[in-house]
Design a protein around this motif. Structure first.
Motif, PDB file in Angstrom:
ATOM      1  N   ASP A 172       0.826  -1.207   0.000  1.00 21.94           N
ATOM      2  CA  ASP A 172       0.000   0.000   0.000  1.00 21.94           C
ATOM      3  C   ASP A 172       0.860   1.257   0.000  1.00 21.94           C
ATOM      4  O   ASP A 172       0.557   2.234  -0.689  1.00 21.94           O
ATOM      5  N   ALA A 173       1.923   1.234   0.797  1.00 19.90           N
ATOM      6  CA  ALA A 173       2.798   2.402   0.894  1.00 19.90           C
ATOM      7  C   ALA A 173       3.465   2.687  -0.454  1.00 19.90           C
ATOM      8  O   ALA A 173       3.571   3.846  -0.874  1.00 19.90           O
ATOM      9  N   GLN A 174       3.923   1.643  -1.147  1.00 20.13           N
ATOM     10  CA  GLN A 174       4.574   1.842  -2.443  1.00 20.13           C
ATOM     11  C   GLN A 174       3.592   2.377  -3.480  1.00 20.13           C
ATOM     12  O   GLN A 174       3.903   3.310  -4.232  1.00 20.13           O
ATOM     13  N   LEU A 175       2.386   1.808  -3.522  1.00 18.37           N
ATOM     14  CA  LEU A 175       1.400   2.284  -4.494  1.00 18.37           C
ATOM     15  C   LEU A 175       0.961   3.713  -4.197  1.00 18.37           C
ATOM     16  O   LEU A 175       0.777   4.516  -5.120  1.00 18.37           O
ATOM     17  N   ASP A 176       0.797   4.045  -2.928  1.00 17.62           N
ATOM     18  CA  ASP A 176       0.364   5.400  -2.583  1.00 17.62           C
ATOM     19  C   ASP A 176       1.453   6.431  -2.857  1.00 17.62           C
ATOM     20  O   ASP A 176       1.152   7.596  -3.147  1.00 17.62           O
ATOM     21  N   ALA A 177       2.707   6.019  -2.794  1.00 15.08           N
ATOM     22  CA  ALA A 177       3.792   6.931  -3.171  1.00 15.08           C
ATOM     23  C   ALA A 177       3.713   7.241  -4.667  1.00 15.08           C
ATOM     24  O   ALA A 177       3.904   8.392  -5.087  1.00 15.08           O
ATOM     25  N   VAL A 178       3.406   6.222  -5.478  1.00 15.48           N
ATOM     26  CA  VAL A 178       3.222   6.438  -6.916  1.00 15.48           C
ATOM     27  C   VAL A 178       2.019   7.347  -7.154  1.00 15.48           C
ATOM     28  O   VAL A 178       2.077   8.286  -7.955  1.00 15.48           O
ATOM     29  N   TYR A 179       0.934   7.073  -6.452  1.00 13.43           N
ATOM     30  CA  TYR A 179      -0.274   7.896  -6.595  1.00 13.43           C
ATOM     31  C   TYR A 179       0.003   9.351  -6.228  1.00 13.43           C
ATOM     32  O   TYR A 179      -0.431  10.270  -6.931  1.00 13.43           O
ATOM     33  N   SER A 180       0.739   9.576  -5.141  1.00 11.54           N
ATOM     34  CA  SER A 180       1.063  10.941  -4.718  1.00 11.54           C
ATOM     35  C   SER A 180       1.873  11.672  -5.776  1.00 11.54           C
ATOM     36  O   SER A 180       1.651  12.861  -6.038  1.00 11.54           O
ATOM     37  N   ALA A 181       2.810  10.954  -6.396  1.00 12.52           N
ATOM     38  CA  ALA A 181       3.616  11.557  -7.458  1.00 12.52           C
ATOM     39  C   ALA A 181       2.751  11.910  -8.665  1.00 12.52           C
ATOM     40  O   ALA A 181       2.922  12.976  -9.280  1.00 12.52           O
ATOM     41  N   MET A 182       1.815  11.040  -9.009  1.00 20.70           N
ATOM     42  CA  MET A 182       0.904  11.319 -10.110  1.00 20.70           C
ATOM     43  C   MET A 182      -0.012  12.500  -9.771  1.00 20.70           C
ATOM     44  O   MET A 182      -0.275  13.364 -10.608  1.00 20.70           O
TER      45      MET A 182
END
Length: 374
Positions: A234-244
């Motif tokens: 979840d943390a890795q995916l949310d980091a990608v989402y935050s960047a997007m």
């Protein structure tokens, strides 16, 4: 009226079960002991619940083998072909040779342009990445195949300059505005997904292995959002989402092009065994299809491809690189997570993944029914 509602409920439940039970896998071929593509296609379609396959090329023998199986196929343009395909005529020829002649018998759903191209630091490849994607899309439109086949490219998490806490996620400076923003513009315009390759395995330590394997743990708090993270995925995916989101593209779909856990490795590596691999992949599939989503992306499911289908004995690097497979070359499972149809319950995994998924699907259907949405 009540009979109509019951019929709708049963249809919804069946749809959810079929969708959740589907599993995507990466079919790599860096080995000298793998079965023939025709055997693989027959095995996957008749003996497993795998219904999506990603290839690392556009091998015609494999594409022919998967004809009439109903399995969704993603093909890949090798990275070294990217500069050549940045022009329309070569892109049209590539589509004609590698796509058009195989459909509709083979259900090709996506073309990936290279793999982790930004990680290569090759300026020629990087500068031609988006132009090649645009040319291939234009070629598909002209075919016309644009409505059914999307063009994207997978990224490693090395595209992020910041990922902890997840809300601080940002793309690497220079790539963010010159490559990733135009790429996201293209994906949004063509309704194609942003694809990433997250691997909690490579980031875990003895202190974080429970967090990486979805086991019970104390979790990690994002001090900025005050959201609690109970697993590294979840943390890795949310980091990608935050960047997007920082670039204004939070509405572009995220698809996981590859992720996995090896069943064998070197002594210095943490939790590299078949039990941990089974635990990660079973928990992963259950989590991504549960509808729970992530703290920053609640109530979402994620199309996910496990790496990989087979152990590949010719892959370079440490021992673990040759042992990510769900199956051995003789097509017996390295470990059981319920992928085989009508599989018996494995001694080391008391609940098959398929049973868990069916129960979850029925529960979700009941909730939707109770809410009066059908």
């Amino acid at each position: 009226m009540e009979k109509d509602k019951l019929a709708l409920f049963l249809l919804l439940a069946l749809t959810l079960i079929q969708g959740v039970l589907g599993i995507g896998v990466n079919y790599g071929k860096l080995a000298n002991d793998l079965p023939q593509p025709a055997q693989v296609a027959k095995f996957l379609s008749e003996s497993t619940v795998i219904n999506r396959v990603r290839l690392f090329d556009a091998n015609p023998e494999i594409l022919q083998a998967f004809a009439h199986t109903g399995i969704d196929i993603t093909i890949t343009v090798p990275s070294d072909e990217i500069p050549h395909l940045a022009k329309l005529n070569p892109a049209q020829q590539w589509v004609s040779t590698n796509v058009q002649r195989f459909i509709p018998a083979t259900n090709i759903i996506r073309i990936l342009v290279g793999n982790e191209v930004l990680a290569t630091a090759n300026k020629l490849l990087i500068s031609n990445l988006v132009p090649a994607m645009q040319a291939l899309h234009t070629a598909l439109v002209a075919a016309p195949l644009d409505h059914r086949i999307k063009v994207s490219t997978p990224h490693s998490l090395g595209i992020l300059s910041s990922s902890s806490p997840p809300s601080s996620g940002k793309f690497r400076q220079g790539y963010d505005t010159h490559v990733i923003k135009p790429l996201l513009n293209f994906l949004k315009a063509t309704n194609a997904p942003f694809m990433v390759n997250p691997y909690p395995f490579y980031d875990c330590s003895t202190d974080t292995v429970d967090y990486a394997l979805f086991r019970p743990n104390t979790g990690v708090l994002d001090d900025y959002t005050k959201l609690q993270y109970t697993n590294m995925w979840d943390a890795q995916l949310d980091a990608v989402y935050s960047a997007m989101e920082a670039l204004g593209f939070e509405d572009v779909e995220i698809v996981i092009a590859e992720t996995g856990w090896p069943s064998m490795g070197d002594l210095a590596q943490v939790s590299v065994d078949s039990q941990s691999a089974a635990e990660y992949n079973a928990n992963l599939v259950r989590h991504v299809h549960s509808g729970i989503g992530t703290p920053l992306m609640p109530n979402r499911t994620f199309e996910t491809y496990i790496f990989g289908l087979f152990n590949e004995n010719l892959k370079p690097g440490p021992t673990c690189e040759r042992n990510f497979g769900l199956f051995r070359p003789n097509m017996t499972p390295v470990y059981d997570i319920g992928i085989l149809r009508n599989t018996a319950v494995a001694d080391d995994h008391p609940k098959t993944l398929s049973l868990i998924m069916v129960v979850m699907s029925l529960n979700l259907a009941v909730k939707i029914f109770d809410m009066g949405l059908i």
